[in-house]
Design a protein around this motif. Structure first.
Motif, PDB file in Angstrom:
ATOM      1  N   VAL A 173       1.379   3.382  -8.935  1.00 22.32           N
ATOM      2  CA  VAL A 173       0.646   4.546  -8.437  1.00 22.32           C
ATOM      3  C   VAL A 173       1.644   5.649  -8.121  1.00 22.32           C
ATOM      4  O   VAL A 173       2.525   5.467  -7.272  1.00 22.32           O
ATOM      5  N   ALA A 174       1.530   6.763  -8.828  1.00 30.57           N
ATOM      6  CA  ALA A 174       2.332   7.950  -8.521  1.00 30.57           C
ATOM      7  C   ALA A 174       1.427   8.930  -7.807  1.00 30.57           C
ATOM      8  O   ALA A 174       0.395   9.335  -8.347  1.00 30.57           O
ATOM      9  N   VAL A 175       1.778   9.291  -6.597  1.00 34.40           N
ATOM     10  CA  VAL A 175       0.931  10.169  -5.797  1.00 34.40           C
ATOM     11  C   VAL A 175       1.684  11.441  -5.460  1.00 34.40           C
ATOM     12  O   VAL A 175       2.866  11.407  -5.128  1.00 34.40           O
ATOM     13  N   ALA A 176       1.010  12.572  -5.610  1.00 33.91           N
ATOM     14  CA  ALA A 176       1.617  13.857  -5.269  1.00 33.91           C
ATOM     15  C   ALA A 176       1.660  13.995  -3.757  1.00 33.91           C
ATOM     16  O   ALA A 176       0.641  13.846  -3.086  1.00 33.91           O
ATOM     17  N   GLY A 177       2.844  14.296  -3.234  1.00 35.39           N
ATOM     18  CA  GLY A 177       2.934  14.401  -1.786  1.00 35.39           C
ATOM     19  C   GLY A 177       4.230  15.022  -1.349  1.00 35.39           C
ATOM     20  O   GLY A 177       4.944  15.660  -2.123  1.00 35.39           O
ATOM     21  N   HIS A 178       4.575  14.796  -0.098  1.00 36.67           N
ATOM     22  CA  HIS A 178       5.770  15.364   0.512  1.00 36.67           C
ATOM     23  C   HIS A 178       6.370  14.305   1.423  1.00 36.67           C
ATOM     24  O   HIS A 178       5.940  13.133   1.413  1.00 36.67           O
ATOM     25  N   ALA A 179       7.347  14.719   2.191  1.00 30.51           N
ATOM     26  CA  ALA A 179       8.051  13.752   3.026  1.00 30.51           C
ATOM     27  C   ALA A 179       7.118  13.071   4.028  1.00 30.51           C
ATOM     28  O   ALA A 179       7.363  11.949   4.452  1.00 30.51           O
ATOM     29  N   GLY A 180       6.015  13.738   4.386  1.00 34.86           N
ATOM     30  CA  GLY A 180       5.097  13.164   5.352  1.00 34.86           C
ATOM     31  C   GLY A 180       4.028  12.265   4.760  1.00 34.86           C
ATOM     32  O   GLY A 180       3.243  11.646   5.491  1.00 34.86           O
ATOM     33  N   THR A 181       3.955  12.185   3.433  1.00 42.05           N
ATOM     34  CA  THR A 181       2.955  11.335   2.790  1.00 42.05           C
ATOM     35  C   THR A 181       3.336   9.877   2.960  1.00 42.05           C
ATOM     36  O   THR A 181       4.458   9.470   2.646  1.00 42.05           O
ATOM     37  N   ASP A 182       2.394   9.075   3.444  1.00 49.35           N
ATOM     38  CA  ASP A 182       2.671   7.684   3.772  1.00 49.35           C
ATOM     39  C   ASP A 182       2.288   6.783   2.603  1.00 49.35           C
ATOM     40  O   ASP A 182       1.096   6.590   2.322  1.00 49.35           O
ATOM     41  N   PRO A 183       3.253   6.207   1.884  1.00 46.11           N
ATOM     42  CA  PRO A 183       2.909   5.314   0.766  1.00 46.11           C
ATOM     43  C   PRO A 183       2.197   4.053   1.218  1.00 46.11           C
ATOM     44  O   PRO A 183       1.444   3.452   0.449  1.00 46.11           O
ATOM     45  N   VAL A 184       2.421   3.652   2.471  1.00 45.39           N
ATOM     46  CA  VAL A 184       1.760   2.457   2.989  1.00 45.39           C
ATOM     47  C   VAL A 184       0.250   2.673   3.057  1.00 45.39           C
ATOM     48  O   VAL A 184      -0.538   1.785   2.723  1.00 45.39           O
ATOM     49  N   GLU A 185      -0.161   3.867   3.461  1.00 44.44           N
ATOM     50  CA  GLU A 185      -1.594   4.164   3.509  1.00 44.44           C
ATOM     51  C   GLU A 185      -2.209   4.144   2.123  1.00 44.44           C
ATOM     52  O   GLU A 185      -3.303   3.621   1.917  1.00 44.44           O
ATOM     53  N   VAL A 186      -1.486   4.731   1.150  1.00 44.71           N
ATOM     54  CA  VAL A 186      -1.984   4.726  -0.230  1.00 44.71           C
ATOM     55  C   VAL A 186      -2.121   3.300  -0.724  1.00 44.71           C
ATOM     56  O   VAL A 186      -3.136   2.928  -1.321  1.00 44.71           O
ATOM     57  N   ARG A 187      -1.108   2.473  -0.467  1.00 47.98           N
ATOM     58  CA  ARG A 187      -1.153   1.080  -0.911  1.00 47.98           C
ATOM     59  C   ARG A 187      -2.306   0.342  -0.238  1.00 47.98           C
ATOM     60  O   ARG A 187      -2.998  -0.477  -0.864  1.00 47.98           O
ATOM     61  N   ARG A 188      -2.552   0.611   1.030  1.00 47.68           N
ATOM     62  CA  ARG A 188      -3.639  -0.063   1.751  1.00 47.68           C
ATOM     63  C   ARG A 188      -4.997   0.255   1.129  1.00 47.68           C
ATOM     64  O   ARG A 188      -5.841  -0.630   0.965  1.00 47.68           O
ATOM     65  N   ILE A 189      -5.191   1.544   0.762  1.00 51.03           N
ATOM     66  CA  ILE A 189      -6.459   1.940   0.148  1.00 51.03           C
ATOM     67  C   ILE A 189      -6.664   1.217  -1.176  1.00 51.03           C
ATOM     68  O   ILE A 189      -7.749   0.702  -1.474  1.00 51.03           O
ATOM     69  N   VAL A 190      -5.605   1.148  -1.980  1.00 56.14           N
ATOM     70  CA  VAL A 190      -5.713   0.529  -3.308  1.00 56.14           C
ATOM     71  C   VAL A 190      -5.925  -0.974  -3.192  1.00 56.14           C
ATOM     72  O   VAL A 190      -6.792  -1.549  -3.871  1.00 56.14           O
ATOM     73  N   THR A 191      -5.146  -1.628  -2.355  1.00 52.46           N
ATOM     74  CA  THR A 191      -5.266  -3.082  -2.250  1.00 52.46           C
ATOM     75  C   THR A 191      -6.629  -3.487  -1.692  1.00 52.46           C
ATOM     76  O   THR A 191      -7.207  -4.481  -2.121  1.00 52.46           O
ATOM     77  N   ALA A 192      -7.141  -2.710  -0.748  1.00 53.30           N
ATOM     78  CA  ALA A 192      -8.447  -3.038  -0.178  1.00 53.30           C
ATOM     79  C   ALA A 192      -9.560  -2.923  -1.210  1.00 53.30           C
ATOM     80  O   ALA A 192     -10.500  -3.724  -1.231  1.00 53.30           O
ATOM     81  N   ALA A 193      -9.455  -1.926  -2.085  1.00 50.85           N
ATOM     82  CA  ALA A 193     -10.503  -1.705  -3.081  1.00 50.85           C
ATOM     83  C   ALA A 193     -10.384  -2.654  -4.269  1.00 50.85           C
ATOM     84  O   ALA A 193     -11.388  -3.070  -4.845  1.00 50.85           O
ATOM     85  N   CYS A 194      -9.154  -2.987  -4.658  1.00 52.71           N
ATOM     86  CA  CYS A 194      -8.938  -3.766  -5.884  1.00 52.71           C
ATOM     87  C   CYS A 194      -8.737  -5.262  -5.634  1.00 52.71           C
ATOM     88  O   CYS A 194      -8.723  -6.047  -6.587  1.00 52.71           O
ATOM     89  N   GLY A 195      -8.563  -5.646  -4.369  1.00 47.37           N
ATOM     90  CA  GLY A 195      -8.349  -7.056  -4.077  1.00 47.37           C
ATOM     91  C   GLY A 195      -6.974  -7.552  -4.484  1.00 47.37           C
ATOM     92  O   GLY A 195      -6.797  -8.739  -4.775  1.00 47.37           O
ATOM     93  N   LEU A 196      -5.990  -6.664  -4.525  1.00 47.67           N
ATOM     94  CA  LEU A 196      -4.640  -7.027  -4.921  1.00 47.67           C
ATOM     95  C   LEU A 196      -3.751  -7.201  -3.692  1.00 47.67           C
ATOM     96  O   LEU A 196      -3.950  -6.519  -2.678  1.00 47.67           O
ATOM     97  N   PRO A 197      -2.746  -8.065  -3.770  1.00 44.93           N
ATOM     98  CA  PRO A 197      -1.767  -8.126  -2.677  1.00 44.93           C
ATOM     99  C   PRO A 197      -0.864  -6.906  -2.712  1.00 44.93           C
ATOM    100  O   PRO A 197      -0.679  -6.276  -3.757  1.00 44.93           O
ATOM    101  N   ALA A 198      -0.278  -6.590  -1.578  1.00 47.96           N
ATOM    102  CA  ALA A 198       0.553  -5.379  -1.486  1.00 47.96           C
ATOM    103  C   ALA A 198       1.722  -5.416  -2.445  1.00 47.96           C
ATOM    104  O   ALA A 198       2.120  -4.382  -3.002  1.00 47.96           O
ATOM    105  N   ARG A 199       2.281  -6.617  -2.703  1.00 53.62           N
ATOM    106  CA  ARG A 199       3.450  -6.705  -3.589  1.00 53.62           C
ATOM    107  C   ARG A 199       3.126  -6.316  -5.019  1.00 53.62           C
ATOM    108  O   ARG A 199       4.034  -6.007  -5.803  1.00 53.62           O
TER     109      ARG A 199
END
Length: 872
Positions: A417-443
């Motif tokens: 997942v490549a997300v447009a953002g800045h220094a304040g963009t939290d990749p952990v939040e993006v990963r949480r949204i994706v894993t919750a929807a897709c049923g994938l582990p964070a790794r």
């Protein structure tokens, strides 16, 4: 004049492509409108006929054309079609693609500009080395920008049929004038050319981006009626204030090349309705010569998610797909006269005829009750991750609903997942949204925050670049060599872990404090630094060393001529002048602080007011710039307050220029820092206004000159304000700061003369008493900044100047406490000690600033854990 003729037996009959052969029938109507002159259809036909003769009329040959939005490239394209020669159209701005496809297909003729920019036609084979099918007219890459040998084979019938259908549903008229906003080698951009030439309409031929002010000047002057764009084009339109533009002749906008978000479709459809133009949302693929569907403008506001109906002459059917059950849902299959002959993977495929009767698009669509088609997914776009089938397109839509713009793709059993953002963009939040929807582990989900998402030259997503991110580690390794070396250099100096080959100093949030260290390091690594290095992607900078000397040895390294950026030289010299002038018995060279203020304005515009930066990013980066000046200043003043009473709370909070006391006291020593902070705050407040941001993008030079004019009212105290109350130094110096801003935006000789003349006329008389040398220093330094981007230098001078310039703020802050301890004949020792300790403070402050974000995140984590423990 080119007139219809019967080709010889060795040439296929190209009569089907009437738009290429019947140009002269439109007589003296305008055909090409450009910044360098116009061509009528008659003149264009004559140039096409001359070039057709050069290409030959006795034998068909494969013509490789380096595509570009120029008259020369267009003439070769039309001449080859008219004379019956198949054209292999490649991106002219990609030398690797040109070389790769030349090697793969061994073209008989190559048409491209030479090193001097002159167009040449290189005849490599007098008779074709290939067996060419009679219907073969054009070869295009499916990706539009790479050198992949997989090409789409298009016929004369394909080109003519698609041009006619597009001209039909758009209602193209002879008085239309379409701008070439897309590359010629891209099927969408090419379809604009074909369909307008078919109807005798004019092309506003330009390679300028819609983010360029000159484009809109040309478009208005030429009374443009049509614009074409991919989704990214519409992002650029937002940035340049398109909604406020006066375009009285605009008839329609067309959009294709990817899905435009429904809310954007609704927004632009409504704008068009209010302004009197139409929005055509379209759907197509290179395999269909360009277009397969369009959404009638009247339905754009009510059905913004639809691709519409088939183009005239085409039909759709839905083929059932096991992963998408439903009677009205399936893989979208298109049939029509614009469907390609088939693919080519090697030169022997050029002899093939039709191998494809209908086009399986790979898109999953549904047909609505209104008879419209909507794309709902991809049949072949699933990523297999840990045994689960993931639809990257649906993941992108999911993240969009959460406010993230992202590209997603599968790579090596992971979801990247490549997300447009800045220094304040939290990749952990993006990963949480994706894993919750897709049923994938964070790794299994790799998230990369990028300043800008990778795009092809056409503006479409570059999923190959996103896929490559999956191979990158979370941390960038230590410095090595080549492009990796530059990436590591950027990552180290800018403290970023998201550096790619497409990153630039500007896109990574570089500013005037970090550019000194960056430019010196790059100059050492490359041996030569282009003037616009801060805007260039790393992949282009990495080629500088090779172009300079592909195999540099020790002697070559010694022979390399070094250059020093003028801004760095002025900052280094100015801070030495400032400190030395404050120390008795060293030297007295005044004017350094005011020159530094002009350089600050210059750097601010250069690094923060770039057209590609969005308004919120500009404001955010300017806010960071304020923090980088204010925080170390407040920290030092606070430390001094602990040991003596020279300063008070007004100094600590940088308010002495407003609250006082005023006059020649120690509490006025930080007037320069306060002035700079006030001016930056004012600029942030100004650019936070949408109208001002749009005005700056449309009038990048005129706006700062208008602010200069406003600043001159306080410089000359036109309204007599100083007789009634205290006017802060920032108000009186606004004109100097914004002159630097205007200098950075001066792009013509006339503009550079103007800013130089204004400085020459307004600096004299500003300082009390007669100070001609001080005034001359400021004017001369500013003129050097305007007219000489860099100066001849040596490696050791560059390193010394870089250290001084990068530490100039910190030297200014600390020298007040250093030099008074040296009395008598120790003036030069006081100078060197002040410089050295200021450099030391700069090193400490920089290290703290780099570690501070991690410390704050750790502190927040500890606090959250403690709160959770209390609750449990």
């Amino acid at each position: 004049m080119l007139t219809p003729h019967h080709p010889s037996p060795g040439i296929a009959d190209p009569q089907q492509t009437l738009f290429a052969r019947h140009l002269a029938s439109y007589g003296d109507r305008p055909a090409i409108l450009g910044p360098d002159g116009d061509l009528s259809y008659r003149e264009l036909a004559e140039r096409v006929a001359e070039t057709a003769d050069r290409l030959g009329t006795d034998h068909r040959r494969l013509v490789l054309l380096a595509g570009a939005n120029t008259v020369d490239a267009l003439v070769v394209y039309l001449a080859a079609l008219a004379a019956g020669h198949p054209v292999l159209l490649v991106p002219g701005d990609n030398d690797d693609a040109v070389r790769s496809l030349t090697a793969a297909y061994d073209p008989d003729t190559v048409a491209r500009p030479d090193a001097a920019g002159r167009w040449v036609i290189d005849e490599r084979n007098p008779v074709s080395a290939h067996e060419l099918h009679p219907e073969l007219a054009l070869l295009l890459s499916t990706s539009g920008s790479t050198g992949s040998p997989k090409l789409v084979r298009l016929s004369y019938d394909n080109l003519q049929a698609n041009a006619e259908s597009i001209a039909d549903y758009l209602g193209i008229r002879e008085d239309d004038r379409a701008a070439t906003t897309l590359p010629l080698h891209y099927c969408y951009g090419l379809s604009v050319v074909n369909s307008h030439l078919l109807r005798g309409a004019a092309l506003i031929l330009t390679g300028l981006s819609v983010s360029d002010d000159a484009f809109w000047t040309l478009f208005r002057d030429r009374r443009g009626t049509a614009l074409a764009g991919v989704p990214y084009t519409f992002d650029l339109l937002d940035r340049v204030g398109f909604t406020e533009m006066d375009l009285p002749h605009l008839r329609y906008l067309t959009q294709a090349g990817g899905r435009l978000a429904p809310e954007r479709v609704t927004e632009y459809a409504g704008l068009g309705r209010r302004r009197g133009w139409d929005l055509y949302v379209m759907y197509g693929q290179t395999e269909a010569t360009a277009r397969m569907a369009y959404l009638p403008p009247g339905l754009a506001a009510t059905h913004p998610q639809a691709i519409g109906v088939p183009v005239p002459g085409g039909t759709f059917r839905l083929q059932p797909h096991p992963d998408w059950p439903g009677r009205d849902t399936g893989e979208l299959v298109y049939a029509g006269p614009n469907v390609m002959l088939g693919y080519a993977d090697r030169p022997t495929d050029l002899r093939l005829g039709r191998t494809t009767d209908e086009l399986h698009t790979g898109d999953i669509a549904r047909r609505t009750a209104d008879g419209l088609y909507e794309i709902v997914g991809r049949s072949s776009g699933f990523a297999k991750v840990l045994g689960l089938r993931i639809d990257p397109q649906q993941t992108e839509s999911l993240l969009a609903r959460h406010g993230f713009t992202a590209y997603c793709t599968g790579a090596d059993g992971t979801l990247v997942v490549a997300v447009a953002g800045h220094a304040g963009t939290d990749p952990v939040e993006v990963r949480r949204i994706v894993t919750a929807a897709c049923g994938l582990p964070a790794r299994a989900v790799h998230v990369h925050v990028l300043p800008e998402l990778p795009r092809l030259a056409t503006g479409k997503p570059d999923y190959q670049a996103v896929r490559a991110l999956g191979c990158l580690p979370a941390e960038i390794p230590a410095r090595s060599t080549g492009r990796t070396d530059l990436r590591c250099l950027y990552a180290e100096i800018l403290d970023r872990s998201d550096v790619t080959e497409d990153s630039s100093f500007i896109s990574l949030g570089g500013d005037s404090l970090s550019y000194v260290e960056m430019s010196i390091a790059l100059e050492e690594a490359l041996g030569h630094l282009p003037d616009d290095w801060h805007t260039l992607p790393i992949r282009e900078l990495a080629d500088v060393r090779t172009e300079l000397d592909p195999n540099p040895g020790p002697r070559a390294e010694r022979r390399r001529r070094r250059r020093l950026e003028t801004g760095i030289a002025l900052r280094a010299a100015a801070i030495v002048f400032v400190v030395g002038s404050h120390i008795p018995d060293v030297f007295y060279i005044k004017g350094g602080a005011h020159l530094l203020l002009m350089v600050a304005g210059f750097n601010l515009a250069r690094f923060h007011l770039t057209p590609s930066a969005e308004r919120r990013d500009r404001v955010r980066n300017l806010g960071r710039a304020i923090g980088r000046v204010a925080l170390p200043s407040m920290a030092w003043i606070g430390l001094v307050m602990l040991v003596n009473d020279d300063y008070d709370l007004a100094n600590l909070f940088l308010l002495n220029s407003i609250l006082g006391p005023h006059g020649d006291t120690p509490r006025m020593q930080f007037w320069f820092v306060e002035t700079l902070v006030y001016l930056l705050i004012a600029l942030v407040a100004l650019l936070a206004l949408r109208a001002v941001d749009r005005a700056e993008r449309r009038f990048p030079f005129a706006l700062p000159m208008a602010v200069v004019a406003a600043g001159l009212t306080t410089r000359y105290d036109v309204f007599g304000l100083t007789d009634r109350f205290h006017v802060p130094e920032a108000a009186a110096l606004l004109w100097l700061f914004t002159l630097g801003w205007a200098a950075a935006k001066s792009s013509t000789v006339r503009q550079r003369w103007l800013v130089t003349a204004v400085a020459t006329a307004t600096v004299p008389g500003f300082f009390p008493g007669l100070q001609p040398f001080r005034e001359a220093l400021i004017i001369a330094g500013f003129a050097t900044l305007v007219w000489a981007p860099s100066l001849p230098s040596r490696g050791w001078i560059n390193r010394a100047a870089g250290i001084l310039a990068g530490s100039s703020l910190y030297i200014y802050l600390t020298h007040w406490q250093i030099y008074p301890h040296f009395q008598g004949s120790y003036g030069w020792l006081a100078l060197f000690t002040s410089l050295a300790l200021g450099i030391g403070y700069a090193e400490v402050a920089t290290r703290v600033a780099r570690k501070l974000p991690a410390l704050l995140r750790h502190a927040r984590g500890v606090h959250t854990s403690a709160r959770a423990a209390e609750v449990s």
